[in-house]
Design a protein around this motif. Structure first.
Motif, short mmCIF file in Angstrom:
data_model
loop_
_atom_site.label_atom_id
_atom_site.label_comp_id
_atom_site.label_asym_id
_atom_site.label_seq_id
_atom_site.Cartn_x
_atom_site.Cartn_y
_atom_site.Cartn_z
N SER A 23 0.83 -1.22 0.00
CA SER A 23 0.00 0.00 0.00
C SER A 23 0.86 1.25 0.00
CB SER A 23 -0.93 -0.01 1.23
OG SER A 23 -1.80 -1.13 1.21
N LEU A 50 6.61 10.95 7.84
CA LEU A 50 5.49 11.90 7.86
C LEU A 50 5.70 13.03 8.85
CD1 LEU A 50 2.45 9.44 7.65
CD2 LEU A 50 3.39 10.87 5.81
N ARG A 69 -1.02 2.42 7.04
CA ARG A 69 -0.96 2.58 8.49
C ARG A 69 -1.94 1.65 9.20
NH1 ARG A 69 -2.18 8.49 10.24
NH2 ARG A 69 -0.23 8.82 9.08
N SER A 70 -3.12 1.48 8.63
CA SER A 70 -4.10 0.58 9.25
C SER A 70 -3.62 -0.87 9.20
CB SER A 70 -5.44 0.71 8.54
OG SER A 70 -5.36 0.27 7.19
N ARG A 109 1.12 4.42 -2.62
CA ARG A 109 0.92 5.74 -2.00
C ARG A 109 -0.45 5.84 -1.30
NH1 ARG A 109 5.09 8.81 -3.35
NH2 ARG A 109 6.25 8.36 -5.28
N ASN A 110 -0.89 4.73 -0.72
CA ASN A 110 -2.09 4.73 0.13
C ASN A 110 -1.63 4.70 1.59
OD1 ASN A 110 -3.82 4.67 -2.13
ND2 ASN A 110 -3.66 2.42 -2.24
N ILE A 111 -1.30 5.88 2.10
CA ILE A 111 -0.65 5.96 3.41
C ILE A 111 -1.61 5.54 4.52
CG2 ILE A 111 0.44 7.53 5.05
CD1 ILE A 111 1.46 9.13 2.68
N LYS A 112 -2.86 5.99 4.45
CA LYS A 112 -3.81 5.64 5.52
C LYS A 112 -4.06 4.13 5.57
CE LYS A 112 -6.24 10.08 5.52
NZ LYS A 112 -7.56 10.76 5.38
N ILE A 113 -4.21 3.53 4.39
CA ILE A 113 -4.44 2.08 4.36
C ILE A 113 -3.22 1.33 4.88
CG2 ILE A 113 -4.90 0.12 2.85
CD1 ILE A 113 -6.50 1.97 1.06
N ASN A 152 5.92 12.63 12.22
CA ASN A 152 5.38 12.33 13.56
C ASN A 152 6.49 11.66 14.38
OD1 ASN A 152 2.88 13.27 12.68
ND2 ASN A 152 2.28 11.22 11.93
#
Length: 444
Positions: A395, A432, A405-406, A399-403, A434
């Motif tokens: 993912s 990112l 991370r999940s 470039r599907n960062i939210k997916i 953080n």
């Protein structure tokens, strides 16, 4: 057909290892002749052979067995004197049995349902699944050696009634003619071992060895010492047996197993190779050598041994998966894909095979195939943390960062001891910006 013709047919099926057909014919004979000792003998042999288990193998000790045993093992034994290793809370994670080659060695027969003895007449039941033994006269069969041996094996391996088998052994050994018979003392030891009386089993096996020097007794005695967590004593027993029986390959396999459990890999491989010199078709030695060459980054040599196993007729999902991994690391990607496909045909739980196919897709640059393979592996086994972690990495490539991370969070929840999701999640958080979250993931 007469009863003698049916009995000959039963013997023919028994020699062909067609135990179900043999049992059915004996049951038919016993319906008309309930006291036919020939039918009873053949049926006992067929049922015990059907559920026969190799007693010389070193079984794994579960937590329940450790809690119920009275044998105390030192928490910190001297190095090289114990196979009991302390468990650590910092385990490296779940070991995937298909990602690393699985040894297809130590093939044993599956133990079936163990009925209990309630009756004692030697008549067949209506279903014919087991002999109905009510009020068994041990004194009567104690004078019939062949019948007594068949009934003893039937009680141990099929019925699993160890106390009844022990009673039969006691009655037989009361005869003076059976005092020098190593077979009965060996069965005595098996009963004591299954009842947890290891010192009594040791005594019986030593007496049996004094009567007859048999490889079965040597392997049984070494197994008792291994159960008592005395591997060095077990090695001494096996070494003495090898000196007296240098052509016995099973003794060398026993030594190799113990060295393998003690993490003495070089010595273990040496004895496996010596066993192959004596028995070139030994499945366990071939499989262990194949797995070792794979771990030593020599997949081509490992592939030779697995192909030898295939030539011998050993086939199953594990061996095809291992051949696929050897082809994969040998850069034979087309053959690897075909081997994984054959493994899928045999496998009941194909989650790990699909996981390996996903890695094959990544190496081929086919991320879509890899993504689909990991998805299928996850659908078959929802606790596959490695597949979740790899889906997160794919993912990120998309470039599907939210997916991504999940997926990393789910992998950490499924397998908290696996370091890959923690590292990947920390690296993603660091990129990112953080930094606090990244630091917390690294510390966890």
């Amino acid at each position: 057909m007469t009863s003698s013709d049916l009995l000959w047919m039963a013997l023919m099926h028994f020699r062909r290892r067609e135990h179900d057909q043999c049992t059915a014919i004996c049951t038919e004979i016993l319906r008309t002749q309930p006291k036919s000792q020939a039918a009873i003998f053949v049926k006992c042999r067929a049922l015990s052979s059907k559920t026969w288990i190799d007693d010389t193998e070193l079984e794994r000790t579960g937590d329940t067995d450790l809690m119920s045993e009275d044998i105390a093992v030192s928490v910190m034994p001297r190095p090289g004197t114990s196979i009991a290793h302390p468990t650590s809370s910092s385990m490296s994670g779940v070991v995937n049995q298909y990602v690393r080659p699985v040894s297809v060695c130590r093939i044993t027969s599956q133990s079936g349902v163990s009925p209990t003895l309630q009756n004692v007449t030697m008549a067949a039941t209506s279903e014919g699944s087991y002999l109905d033994i009510t009020n068994l006269e041990f004194l009567e069969f104690a004078h019939q050696t062949a019948m007594a041996k068949a009934i003893c094996d039937y009680l141990i391996y099929f019925v699993r009634n160890i106390k009844q088998a022990l009673r039969l052994c006691e009655e037989v050994l009361k005869k003076k003619t059976s005092l020098e018979d190593w077979w009965w003392k060996c069965r005595f030891a098996k009963c004591y071992y299954r009842l947890g009386l290891y010192r009594d089993a040791e005594y019986q096996l030593i007496c049996s060895l004094q009567n007859q020097n048999m490889a079965l007794n040597v392997l049984g005695l070494s197994k008792v010492y291994m159960r008592l967590d005395q591997p060095n004593t077990a090695l001494k027993v096996l070494q003495k047996g090898i000196e007296k029986m240098p052509e016995e390959s099973h003794l060398k396999i026993g030594v190799a197993r113990i060295y393998e459990m003690m993490y003495a890999t070089c010595r273990s491989l040496l004895f496996y190779k010596n066993a192959l010199v004596l028995d070139a078709s030994n499945i366990e030695a071939l499989a262990c050598l194949a797995a070792n060459y794979f771990y030593e980054h020599q997949p081509e040599l490992s592939l030779r041994y697995y192909r030898r196993l295939l030539q011998m007729g050993v086939s199953g999902p594990e061996i095809w998966n291992n051949i696929g991994l050897c082809c994969f690391y040998s850069s034979q990607l087309d053959m690897a894909l075909d081997c994984f496909d054959r493994s899928l045909r045999f496998a009941d739980d194909a989650a790990d095979v699909w996981y390996n196919i996903g890695h094959l897709g990544i190496s081929m640059g086919d991320f879509h195939m890899a993504h689909q393979s990991f998805k299928i592996a996850l659908s078959l086994n929802q606790s596959n943390a490695e597949a979740l972690c790899n889906l997160g990495v794919l993912s990120l490539y998309a470039r599907n960062i939210k997916i991504a991370r999940s997926y990393f969070i789910s992998a950490k929840e499924v397998a908290p001891t696996l370091f890959q999701p923690h590292y990947n999640g920390a690296l993603l958080a660091y990129k990112l910006g953080n930094l606090q979250d990244s630091f917390a993931m690294v510390r966890s």
